[in-house]
Design a protein around this motif. Sequence first.
Motif, PDB file in Angstrom:
ATOM      1  N   PRO A 101      63.091  63.790 101.445  1.00  0.00           N
ATOM      2  CA  PRO A 101      61.928  63.852 102.330  1.00  0.00           C
ATOM      3  C   PRO A 101      61.698  65.223 102.955  1.00  0.00           C
ATOM      4  CG  PRO A 101      63.772  62.912 103.503  1.00  0.00           C
ATOM      5  CD  PRO A 101      64.249  63.142 102.094  1.00  0.00           C
ATOM      6  N   VAL A 102      62.606  66.157 102.668  1.00  0.00           N
ATOM      7  CA  VAL A 102      62.513  67.481 103.285  1.00  0.00           C
ATOM      8  C   VAL A 102      61.553  68.349 102.475  1.00  0.00           C
ATOM      9  CG1 VAL A 102      63.759  69.518 104.054  1.00  0.00           C
ATOM     10  CG2 VAL A 102      64.878  67.283 104.123  1.00  0.00           C
ATOM     11  N   ARG A 103      60.584  68.893 103.161  1.00  0.00           N
ATOM     12  CA  ARG A 103      59.575  69.725 102.498  1.00  0.00           C
ATOM     13  C   ARG A 103      59.442  71.010 103.282  1.00  0.00           C
ATOM     14  NH1 ARG A 103      53.362  67.818 102.326  1.00  0.00           N
ATOM     15  NH2 ARG A 103      53.820  67.736 104.547  1.00  0.00           N
ATOM     16  N   GLY A 104      59.605  72.122 102.575  1.00  0.00           N
ATOM     17  CA  GLY A 104      59.541  73.393 103.261  1.00  0.00           C
ATOM     18  C   GLY A 104      58.124  73.912 103.355  1.00  0.00           C
ATOM     19  N   GLN A 105      58.020  75.154 103.749  1.00  0.00           N
ATOM     20  CA  GLN A 105      56.720  75.815 103.815  1.00  0.00           C
ATOM     21  C   GLN A 105      56.176  75.995 102.411  1.00  0.00           C
ATOM     22  OE1 GLN A 105      56.824  79.466 105.991  1.00  0.00           O
ATOM     23  NE2 GLN A 105      54.682  79.958 105.635  1.00  0.00           N
ATOM     24  N   GLY A 106      54.930  75.711 102.227  1.00  0.00           N
ATOM     25  CA  GLY A 106      54.338  75.754 100.902  1.00  0.00           C
ATOM     26  C   GLY A 106      53.771  77.110 100.548  1.00  0.00           C
ATOM     27  N   THR A 107      53.248  77.173  99.332  1.00  0.00           N
ATOM     28  CA  THR A 107      52.598  78.376  98.849  1.00  0.00           C
ATOM     29  C   THR A 107      51.271  77.986  98.210  1.00  0.00           C
ATOM     30  OG1 THR A 107      52.906  80.378  97.508  1.00  0.00           O
ATOM     31  CG2 THR A 107      53.838  78.339  96.625  1.00  0.00           C
ATOM     32  N   GLN A 108      50.220  78.721  98.547  1.00  0.00           N
ATOM     33  CA  GLN A 108      48.868  78.372  98.099  1.00  0.00           C
ATOM     34  C   GLN A 108      48.636  78.859  96.675  1.00  0.00           C
ATOM     35  OE1 GLN A 108      46.095  76.760  99.797  1.00  0.00           O
ATOM     36  NE2 GLN A 108      45.271  76.842  97.704  1.00  0.00           N
ATOM     37  N   VAL A 109      48.153  77.973  95.845  1.00  0.00           N
ATOM     38  CA  VAL A 109      47.720  78.321  94.492  1.00  0.00           C
ATOM     39  C   VAL A 109      46.227  78.044  94.404  1.00  0.00           C
ATOM     40  CG1 VAL A 109      47.889  77.725  92.052  1.00  0.00           C
ATOM     41  CG2 VAL A 109      49.960  77.872  93.447  1.00  0.00           C
ATOM     42  N   THR A 110      45.466  79.062  94.041  1.00  0.00           N
ATOM     43  CA  THR A 110      44.027  78.917  93.898  1.00  0.00           C
ATOM     44  C   THR A 110      43.640  79.354  92.486  1.00  0.00           C
ATOM     45  OG1 THR A 110      43.685  79.376  96.236  1.00  0.00           O
ATOM     46  CG2 THR A 110      41.776  79.568  94.794  1.00  0.00           C
ATOM     47  N   VAL A 111      43.011  78.444  91.768  1.00  0.00           N
ATOM     48  CA  VAL A 111      42.562  78.728  90.407  1.00  0.00           C
ATOM     49  C   VAL A 111      41.049  78.775  90.428  1.00  0.00           C
ATOM     50  CG1 VAL A 111      42.678  78.062  87.988  1.00  0.00           C
ATOM     51  CG2 VAL A 111      44.577  77.507  89.531  1.00  0.00           C
ATOM     52  N   SER A 112      40.525  79.969  90.205  1.00  0.00           N
ATOM     53  CA  SER A 112      39.083  80.140  90.311  1.00  0.00           C
ATOM     54  C   SER A 112      38.660  81.378  89.549  1.00  0.00           C
ATOM     55  CB  SER A 112      38.668  80.266  91.780  1.00  0.00           C
ATOM     56  OG  SER A 112      37.296  80.554  91.889  1.00  0.00           O
ATOM     57  N   SER A 113      37.463  81.312  88.986  1.00  0.00           N
ATOM     58  CA  SER A 113      36.928  82.481  88.302  1.00  0.00           C
ATOM     59  C   SER A 113      36.091  83.313  89.257  1.00  0.00           C
ATOM     60  CB  SER A 113      36.099  82.056  87.092  1.00  0.00           C
ATOM     61  OG  SER A 113      35.088  81.155  87.473  1.00  0.00           O
TER      62      SER A 113
END
Length: 113
Positions: A101-113
């Motif tokens: 259940p432990v979730r750390g700080q995330g990282t943003q992934v953006t897929v866009s043209s």
Amino acid sequence: DVQLQASGGGLVQPGGSLRLSCVVSGLEEFSEYGMSWVRQVPGKEIEWVSTAYGGSGGAAYADSVTGRFTISRDNAKNALYLQMNDLKSEDTAVYYCTYGPVRGQGTQVTVSS
């Protein structure tokens, strides 16, 4: 306490690739535990992406990423990775590595043209 720090996100064009990394601290016998990647779009539920099993190994993937994403781990470094290829706009999300259940700080992934 177990702490997880993800990195490697960014902006990429459709069809591109990214490699996410996660460093785990405070977890002894890291190699024995399954580690996962999940993702979340604001306003939507968390979606499981992939799991790297501990012990003898193996992995599992969500249908939406099978054949495009590869999970791996470096037990000597207490690290988890996610190689993402052929990215699609629907892969846009904040990605988190998780231990139970432990979730750390995330990282943003953006897929866009």
